[in-house]
Scaffold this motif. Structure first.
Motif, PDB file in Angstrom:
ATOM      1  N   ALA A 171      55.430  -7.847   8.180  1.00  0.00           N
ATOM      2  CA  ALA A 171      54.618  -8.454   9.230  1.00  0.00           C
ATOM      3  C   ALA A 171      53.454  -9.233   8.621  1.00  0.00           C
ATOM      4  CB  ALA A 171      54.099  -7.369  10.171  1.00  0.00           C
ATOM      5  N   ASP A 172      52.671  -9.891   9.479  1.00  0.00           N
ATOM      6  CA  ASP A 172      51.572 -10.717   8.986  1.00  0.00           C
ATOM      7  C   ASP A 172      50.577  -9.901   8.175  1.00  0.00           C
ATOM      8  OD1 ASP A 172      50.312 -13.391   8.993  1.00  0.00           O
ATOM      9  OD2 ASP A 172      48.675 -12.342  10.005  1.00  0.00           O
ATOM     10  N   ALA A 173      50.336  -8.655   8.602  1.00  0.00           N
ATOM     11  CA  ALA A 173      49.479  -7.747   7.845  1.00  0.00           C
ATOM     12  C   ALA A 173      49.924  -6.318   8.141  1.00  0.00           C
ATOM     13  CB  ALA A 173      48.010  -7.933   8.221  1.00  0.00           C
ATOM     14  N   VAL A 174      49.922  -5.456   7.130  1.00  0.00           N
ATOM     15  CA  VAL A 174      50.307  -4.054   7.304  1.00  0.00           C
ATOM     16  C   VAL A 174      49.446  -3.170   6.405  1.00  0.00           C
ATOM     17  CG1 VAL A 174      52.721  -4.502   7.929  1.00  0.00           C
ATOM     18  CG2 VAL A 174      52.118  -4.169   5.525  1.00  0.00           C
ATOM     19  N   ILE A 175      49.347  -1.906   6.798  1.00  0.00           N
ATOM     20  CA  ILE A 175      48.650  -0.905   5.997  1.00  0.00           C
ATOM     21  C   ILE A 175      49.685  -0.005   5.339  1.00  0.00           C
ATOM     22  CG2 ILE A 175      47.217   1.167   6.087  1.00  0.00           C
ATOM     23  CD1 ILE A 175      45.548  -1.271   6.322  1.00  0.00           C
ATOM     24  N   ASN A 176      49.700   0.013   4.002  1.00  0.00           N
ATOM     25  CA  ASN A 176      50.553   0.928   3.236  1.00  0.00           C
ATOM     26  C   ASN A 176      49.661   1.879   2.451  1.00  0.00           C
ATOM     27  OD1 ASN A 176      52.937  -0.428   4.054  1.00  0.00           O
ATOM     28  ND2 ASN A 176      52.672  -1.939   2.427  1.00  0.00           N
ATOM     29  N   VAL A 177      50.051   3.143   2.397  1.00  0.00           N
ATOM     30  CA  VAL A 177      49.237   4.162   1.734  1.00  0.00           C
ATOM     31  C   VAL A 177      50.044   4.864   0.652  1.00  0.00           C
ATOM     32  CG1 VAL A 177      48.115   6.407   2.059  1.00  0.00           C
ATOM     33  CG2 VAL A 177      47.647   4.550   3.650  1.00  0.00           C
ATOM     34  N   GLY A 178      49.447   5.053  -0.498  1.00  0.00           N
ATOM     35  CA  GLY A 178      50.065   5.805  -1.580  1.00  0.00           C
ATOM     36  C   GLY A 178      49.330   7.119  -1.783  1.00  0.00           C
ATOM     37  N   VAL A 179      50.048   8.215  -1.719  1.00  0.00           N
ATOM     38  CA  VAL A 179      49.436   9.529  -1.900  1.00  0.00           C
ATOM     39  C   VAL A 179      49.610   9.989  -3.348  1.00  0.00           C
ATOM     40  CG1 VAL A 179      49.733  10.197   0.494  1.00  0.00           C
ATOM     41  CG2 VAL A 179      51.524  10.745  -1.154  1.00  0.00           C
ATOM     42  N   SER A 180      48.936  11.087  -3.677  1.00  0.00           N
ATOM     43  CA  SER A 180      49.063  11.653  -5.004  1.00  0.00           C
ATOM     44  C   SER A 180      48.842  13.148  -4.911  1.00  0.00           C
ATOM     45  CB  SER A 180      48.053  11.019  -5.956  1.00  0.00           C
ATOM     46  OG  SER A 180      48.196  11.546  -7.254  1.00  0.00           O
ATOM     47  N   ILE A 238      58.374  23.149  -3.867  1.00  0.00           N
ATOM     48  CA  ILE A 238      58.037  21.732  -4.054  1.00  0.00           C
ATOM     49  C   ILE A 238      58.125  20.990  -2.727  1.00  0.00           C
ATOM     50  CG2 ILE A 238      58.728  19.573  -5.175  1.00  0.00           C
ATOM     51  CD1 ILE A 238      59.766  21.320  -7.520  1.00  0.00           C
ATOM     52  N   LYS A 239      59.176  21.244  -1.944  1.00  0.00           N
ATOM     53  CA  LYS A 239      59.345  20.563  -0.659  1.00  0.00           C
ATOM     54  C   LYS A 239      58.172  20.842   0.284  1.00  0.00           C
ATOM     55  CE  LYS A 239      63.566  21.929   0.368  1.00  0.00           C
ATOM     56  NZ  LYS A 239      64.824  22.073   1.125  1.00  0.00           N
ATOM     57  N   LYS A 240      57.797  22.105   0.404  1.00  0.00           N
ATOM     58  CA  LYS A 240      56.708  22.466   1.309  1.00  0.00           C
ATOM     59  C   LYS A 240      55.394  21.839   0.859  1.00  0.00           C
ATOM     60  CE  LYS A 240      58.753  26.884   2.705  1.00  0.00           C
ATOM     61  NZ  LYS A 240      58.674  28.362   2.567  1.00  0.00           N
ATOM     62  N   THR A 241      55.168  21.808  -0.448  1.00  0.00           N
ATOM     63  CA  THR A 241      53.935  21.215  -0.971  1.00  0.00           C
ATOM     64  C   THR A 241      53.916  19.712  -0.750  1.00  0.00           C
ATOM     65  OG1 THR A 241      53.916  22.944  -2.671  1.00  0.00           O
ATOM     66  CG2 THR A 241      52.458  21.061  -2.998  1.00  0.00           C
ATOM     67  N   ALA A 242      55.048  19.042  -0.987  1.00  0.00           N
ATOM     68  CA  ALA A 242      55.139  17.594  -0.762  1.00  0.00           C
ATOM     69  C   ALA A 242      54.887  17.260   0.703  1.00  0.00           C
ATOM     70  CB  ALA A 242      56.509  17.080  -1.196  1.00  0.00           C
ATOM     71  N   PHE A 243      55.360  18.115   1.598  1.00  0.00           N
ATOM     72  CA  PHE A 243      55.120  17.908   3.029  1.00  0.00           C
ATOM     73  C   PHE A 243      53.622  17.895   3.319  1.00  0.00           C
ATOM     74  CE2 PHE A 243      54.334  19.451   7.305  1.00  0.00           C
ATOM     75  CZ  PHE A 243      55.211  18.716   8.076  1.00  0.00           C
ATOM     76  N   LYS A 244      52.894  18.868   2.780  1.00  0.00           N
ATOM     77  CA  LYS A 244      51.462  18.951   3.041  1.00  0.00           C
ATOM     78  C   LYS A 244      50.713  17.752   2.461  1.00  0.00           C
ATOM     79  CE  LYS A 244      51.438  24.020   3.086  1.00  0.00           C
ATOM     80  NZ  LYS A 244      50.949  25.252   2.410  1.00  0.00           N
ATOM     81  N   ILE A 245      51.101  17.356   1.242  1.00  0.00           N
ATOM     82  CA  ILE A 245      50.450  16.201   0.616  1.00  0.00           C
ATOM     83  C   ILE A 245      50.671  14.944   1.450  1.00  0.00           C
ATOM     84  CG2 ILE A 245      50.511  14.669  -1.392  1.00  0.00           C
ATOM     85  CD1 ILE A 245      51.283  17.160  -3.061  1.00  0.00           C
ATOM     86  N   THR A 246      51.904  14.766   1.900  1.00  0.00           N
ATOM     87  CA  THR A 246      52.248  13.562   2.646  1.00  0.00           C
ATOM     88  C   THR A 246      51.558  13.519   3.999  1.00  0.00           C
ATOM     89  OG1 THR A 246      54.397  13.566   1.544  1.00  0.00           O
ATOM     90  CG2 THR A 246      54.164  12.141   3.453  1.00  0.00           C
ATOM     91  N   ARG A 247      51.333  14.677   4.623  1.00  0.00           N
ATOM     92  CA  ARG A 247      50.625  14.706   5.900  1.00  0.00           C
ATOM     93  C   ARG A 247      49.202  14.177   5.751  1.00  0.00           C
ATOM     94  NH1 ARG A 247      53.060  14.753  10.606  1.00  0.00           N
ATOM     95  NH2 ARG A 247      51.886  16.380  11.678  1.00  0.00           N
ATOM     96  N   VAL A 248      48.599  14.423   4.620  1.00  0.00           N
ATOM     97  CA  VAL A 248      47.267  13.873   4.374  1.00  0.00           C
ATOM     98  C   VAL A 248      47.332  12.343   4.343  1.00  0.00           C
ATOM     99  CG1 VAL A 248      45.354  13.744   2.728  1.00  0.00           C
ATOM    100  CG2 VAL A 248      46.514  15.927   3.140  1.00  0.00           C
ATOM    101  N   GLY A 249      48.333  11.813   3.637  1.00  0.00           N
ATOM    102  CA  GLY A 249      48.515  10.364   3.592  1.00  0.00           C
ATOM    103  C   GLY A 249      48.802   9.777   4.955  1.00  0.00           C
ATOM    104  N   GLN A 250      49.603  10.469   5.758  1.00  0.00           N
ATOM    105  CA  GLN A 250      49.923  10.011   7.105  1.00  0.00           C
ATOM    106  C   GLN A 250      48.667   9.932   7.967  1.00  0.00           C
ATOM    107  OE1 GLN A 250      52.719   8.952   8.423  1.00  0.00           O
ATOM    108  NE2 GLN A 250      52.589   9.256  10.626  1.00  0.00           N
ATOM    109  N   LEU A 251      47.817  10.938   7.843  1.00  0.00           N
ATOM    110  CA  LEU A 251      46.555  10.934   8.583  1.00  0.00           C
ATOM    111  C   LEU A 251      45.703   9.726   8.207  1.00  0.00           C
ATOM    112  CD1 LEU A 251      44.303  12.246  10.326  1.00  0.00           C
ATOM    113  CD2 LEU A 251      43.645  13.540   8.297  1.00  0.00           C
ATOM    114  N   VAL A 252      45.544   9.508   6.927  1.00  0.00           N
ATOM    115  CA  VAL A 252      44.726   8.380   6.453  1.00  0.00           C
ATOM    116  C   VAL A 252      45.323   7.051   6.907  1.00  0.00           C
ATOM    117  CG1 VAL A 252      43.973   7.131   4.382  1.00  0.00           C
ATOM    118  CG2 VAL A 252      43.753   9.618   4.490  1.00  0.00           C
TER     119      VAL A 252
END
Length: 454
Positions: A212-221, A245-259
């Motif tokens: 699209a003309d402009a988008v927000i992409n977020v990279g987590v760590s 690992i799966k459960k931890t990745a889920f929690k990390i990604t939720r932080v990125g989703q919020l941001v």
């Protein structure tokens, strides 16, 4: 729906395990800036970026303050510049003028980096593409925040070996032009196969034409968070390991989703994707190699490393993909040498070589990343290493990349210093046998037969 309980749950990860949001990257299309007059083109580019991105940094800072989540970088990616300059640019120096405009715009809005000084040439180079590629050494030497990438291969089209050969020369020249800073210009230059249109991570980010003309992409760590979780699962079998690992990745990604959602709402710009990539930093405990060692390896690079990395990458994706509406970019585990204390230690101990790193790239994100090599390495050898990595991506239908830094004036056993998140890198030996005749053949390596799926 994300609630305050989930936000509070991240406090310990942030304060004790180096959890952060590595980047909010604002992708901006510059296609409507095209003009046959170079001065007008540059003015249009500057105006578009400084208008669309004017609040990016302040919004990022407000989200940090509100939720207590560190956002390490605020970045911009733009349309590949070779698509913009075809009518206006007649020489490499004309493209350098665009690079300076990008740098000025990035400085004005206060972002850390701006990516998209790029060309997509997996099947061949236009004259505009070639002019941009030849301008890269000067452009990266005279700008502070501009990052460049060139996609030279894809599963669908094969590998453009003319571009691969040219990139060997470009990397060497970039190293020479920035030799007083340990060839720092090469840190901002990536060569890709199957480059994604929505990657938020530098130096390879650009805003694809399908966006699209402009988008927000977020990279987590969050390598430190994964490592801590695995410490609590010591002695358990692989089933328990994978679930952890799966459960931890889920929690990390939720932080990125919020941001991402908050930034999208506050800026009035659509949310694009979350990139799940585990991106290490030089900080102690924030290491992908540390995760591999926690899984059971004495050092990253030991037998079993590729299998452990494959498992880690897969479980991160399985956990993260459930935590976000849209997942994209690279989404896996970065293995940059200079940015990962565990990788640096493994190189220094002789456990990790360029060849082992190449094998590891078959099962993880990116590729040969942030690897310092002797400054006298030939351009043809660099091209050969690029070709090998592009072949891995092409055949395996995945993104691979090369970010090599031939450090002019230094050799094996010495160290290159890049500073900040970029860290430092021990200079690694490369195979000294020549591939010049192979690289000089030119033309294109055809796509593999499994690419023909129409």
């Amino acid at each position: 729906m994300i609630n305050i309980y989930e936000v509070n749950e991240t406090n310990r990860m942030i304060s004790q395990m180096n959890l952060d949001v590595r980047t909010i990257t604002l992708g901006i299309s510059l296609l409507d800036c095209i003009d046959a007059d170079l001065g007008t083109l540059c003015r249009n580019i500057y105006q578009k970026i400084t208008t669309v991105a004017k609040d990016l940094v302040s919004v990022g800072q407000e989200i940090e303050k509100t939720y207590g989540i560190p956002i390490v970088n605020k970045r911009i990616s733009v349309t590949p510049v070779s698509l913009l300059g075809g009518a206006a640019c007649r020489t490499p120096k004309d493209y350098v003028r665009i690079a300076k405009t990008l740098d000025e715009a990035a400085h004005t809005v206060g972002v850390n980096f701006i990516g998209g000084y790029s060309a997509i040439v997996s099947k061949g180079m236009t004259s505009s593409d070639e002019l941009l590629i030849r301008s890269i050494p000067e452009a990266l030497a005279c700008t502070e925040r501009v990052c460049s990438s060139v996609n030279v291969g894809s599963t669908k089209t094969g590998i453009d070996m003319d571009a691969v050969r040219l990139m060997g020369d470009v990397i060497k020249e970039t190293a020479e032009r920035t030799k007083e800073r340990d060839s720092f210009g090469c840190v901002k230059l990536v060569v890709f196969c199957n480059a994604p249109d929505d990657n938020p991570f530098m130096a390879g980010a650009f805003h694809g034409v399908s966006e699209a003309d402009a988008v927000i992409n977020v990279g987590v760590s969050g390598p430190g968070v994964v490592k801590q979780a695995l410490e609590e699962a010591r002695g358990e079998n692989f089933e328990v390991l994978c679930e952890t690992i799966k459960k931890t990745a889920f929690k990390i990604t939720r932080v990125g989703q919020l941001v991402a959602k908050e930034a999208s709402k506050m800026l009035g710009i659509p949310f694009g994707i979350i990139d799940l990539s585990l991106a290490p930093t030089p900080a102690v405990g924030d290491s992908v190699a540390g995760i591999l060692e926690e899984i059971g390896l004495e050092r990253a690079g030991a037998p079993g490393t590729t299998a452990a990395l494959a498992m880690l990458n897969d479980q991160v994706k399985k956990g993260g993909i459930m935590a976000s509406s849209y997942v994209g970019g690279l989404s896996g585990a970065f293995i940059p040498v200079s940015e990962d204390q565990g990788m640096i230690r493994a190189v220094q101990d002789g456990a990790l070589t360029v060849e082992k790193l190449e094998a590891m790239t078959c099962v993880c994100s990116v590729g040969l990343d942030m690897i310092a090599i002797p400054g006298d390495t030939t351009a043809s050898t660099i091209s050969g290493i690029i070709a090998d990595e592009m072949a891995i991506g092409m055949v395996n239908q995945k993104t691979t990349a090369v970010r090599l830094i031939p450090v002019i004036g230094k050799g094996v056993g010495e160290t290159a210093e890049f500073g900040g998140l970029l860290g430092y890198a021990p200079i690694m030996p490369v195979n000294s046998f020549s591939c010049e005749t192979f690289v000089d053949r030119g033309g294109r390596i055809p796509a593999p037969v499994h690419s023909f799926k129409n």
